[in-house]
Enzyme design. Sequence first.
Site, PDB file in Angstrom:
ATOM      1  N   HIS B 185      56.590  36.758  38.288  1.00 41.67           N
ATOM      2  CA  HIS B 185      56.571  36.173  39.633  1.00 41.67           C
ATOM      3  C   HIS B 185      57.468  34.944  39.534  1.00 41.67           C
ATOM      4  CE1 HIS B 185      54.562  34.899  43.453  1.00 41.67           C
ATOM      5  NE2 HIS B 185      54.808  33.691  42.989  1.00 41.67           N
ATOM      6  N   HIS B 238      60.062  40.388  43.609  1.00 42.81           N
ATOM      7  CA  HIS B 238      60.450  39.775  44.890  1.00 42.81           C
ATOM      8  C   HIS B 238      61.427  38.612  44.803  1.00 42.81           C
ATOM      9  CE1 HIS B 238      57.134  37.368  43.561  1.00 42.81           C
ATOM     10  NE2 HIS B 238      56.214  38.189  44.009  1.00 42.81           N
ATOM     11  N   ASP B 311      54.708  44.719  48.135  1.00 41.76           N
ATOM     12  CA  ASP B 311      53.948  43.505  47.841  1.00 41.76           C
ATOM     13  C   ASP B 311      52.696  43.417  48.725  1.00 41.76           C
ATOM     14  OD1 ASP B 311      53.680  41.475  46.062  1.00 41.76           O
ATOM     15  OD2 ASP B 311      54.806  40.009  47.213  1.00 41.76           O
TER      16      ASP B 311
END
Lengths: 339, 433
Positions: B185, B238, B311
Amino acid sequence: MIRVTTFARLPPRPRAGTIAAAMALANEPAFARQHLLGIEGLSAAEIEDLLDLADGFVELNRQSEKKLQLLRGRTLINLFFEPSTRTQTSFELAGKRLGADVVNMAVARSSVVKGETLIDTAMTLNAMHPDVLVVRHHESGAVALLARHVRCAVINAGDGAHEHPTQALLDALTIRRRKGRIAGLVVAICGDILHSRVARSNILLLRTMGARVRVVAPPTLLPRAVESLGVEAVTDMQRGLEDADIVMMLRLQSERMQGSLVPSVREYFHFFGLTHEKLRAAKPDAMIMHPGPMNRGVEIDGVVADDINRSAILDQVEMGVAVRMAVLDATTRRLRAQA
Amino acid sequence: MSRPVLIVDARLLDPASGLDRRGGVLVVDGRIAELGPQVTAALAPPGSELVDARGLCLIPGLVDLRASFGEPGAEHKERFESGCLAAVAGGVTSLALLPDTDPPIDDPAMVEFVARRARRAKLAKVHPQAAVTRGLEGRELAELGLLKAAGAVAFTDGFKAVADARVMRRALAYASMLDALVVQHPEEPSLAEGGVMNEGPIASRLGLAGIPAAAEVITIERDLRLLELTGGRLHVAHVTTAAGVAAIRAAKARGLAVTCDTTPHHLLLTEAEVEGYRTFAKVSPPLREETDREAVIAGLVDGTIDAIASDHCPQDQDSKRLPFAQAAFGVIGLQTLLSASLELVFAGRIGLLELVRRLTAAPAAILGLEAGRLARGAPADLVLVDLERSWTVTEKSLFSLAKNTPFEGRTFRGKVVRTLVDGRTVYEAHDPL
């Protein structure tokens, strides 16, 4: 059939302080909103409307007989999720002078911990049929969220780092009465801009009214891209105060002084504390303002704060009550018209 | 075994082989037995189901790199049944679940629990990802080898970045021995701490604490340097900023084994969605500026960004009906993954076959799954899509228990009309006509 004579139930006509109000009502008041959630979105005409109305109340407040019947029978709840004696007292006086029944509700953060959400609180209060809710909350946007779940008028008394519209209005009234205008003035707002709702509301209002605004602070106390709000950002106090008509000081909270955002109190005072010496850069008749409560010796030298020739700090407090009366008057116009 | 299915007259789209032509697919025993223009109704084996797919596209089932359900620990937010139904209604037939559950998936028994629960739901194929560090705490390595043997397809601390550089280095090094994928992340926690939206003019005006775009690229650059030291494979979840895309583009040019993805909301929306303190636009990483969004689209088009992931992060009303700073992060996205992504095709930004690759073959390759392609012998995970049919995202049209979509009220063109998993029809759109 029961005949109701509505005339008899009308409150007695207020005597003083409402010439402006009556005039405004006669030709459609510019400010016709039910809530005052922020300065953002208000037009110059709406702001003028509120300031004109407040001017009338200033005179009233100076008389020995201060009570009007405008809001007789109406209930105002002061709902403060964050303690603030000054603002709460100011709203309480404003409500009482207009004849409203005022209830103060301090909501400790512990009740939030107990599980009641803001929306629960809003709906609970709504069921009590208040006419006006004055709300302060520690989160940005919280007052607008609450306003969506009640039927009465809602006045933002400060939400997080977002807005504090009545503070900006009272500052504007103070400036207008002392300087005769707002447009064209150079205003330096100094101190913790990053966390300040007072700064945001003032920037929005002063820009709408045509003032030039500078924000003066170390980079650690400036919001990112602050220039996008239409201000000039300056990190040098001397340069920031140059030719200023108004010097607006902001409070620096103690937890932010000890090395997290500024290295120390004495370093902050050295570079950003307002002294007579630094003030020399401003116009000779520059006026000093502070929303209070002041930290003497942190953001402002006590000698400067007490200089009655320069400091408008106590005027601000006086204008605060008048402005809040004006806001209560204006936001309840529709309600009173329906009755 | 289910009876054979024969789908005829579809537009077959298989990015892995570059196939884009009219034809049919014959499914026997859950696998693709035959496909191509020569597959017509005449080939129907006795007792088979014949599907006339005239006017429809047949694509491989979507593979979603990242989704969360509420099991265990937050069952009121999403169950396997509701989450998997949302998945197949969106054309997702395989998904990799995040380990941020309560308790977290950091133990082989938990990996097996997820696999078992998903099998019972009998809808999409759910592949557990496991924690990189014990308890997602970022300090000690989880049992990567045993977790992989139990079925974990990748290792990540989910919504938390592995903050400590030494821990990240060891995770990458140890995972390289197992040929295991580490997913990060990308967000420097000390810069993001307290932030609730993208840092910039809007946050400054709303009085909300911002998360600077730099928090993303700082972690990405650090991890890329570590990857150079350790070898192995890194996947950056992401990517949302121009600088982040540029860093990965440069690393790929250097030949590093790095892959990355982005989400439909970062491709279609910006921080402007937060105006009015809309908590359904509160997501981690935050919605960014328009220039970032454009850079992310460019990264997807030039192949820097390998895949699009949903997500999916369900939140109940009570977690979202709060002042903005107090509301939970996250949006749901399984059911809108394909439809939202197709907007880029209709806007002329990317070709249809290429977009489908980023939703199927590309994520399948990243996870090493036997999925995401139309090929003889491949599992019959198939999706029929009507590109001409529009649908509007409403609370009622969503199968998730949670309704926190940032696309509410939006009308998408392109709708999944039927989804098959291992040859079994698990979803069929009810025609409102």
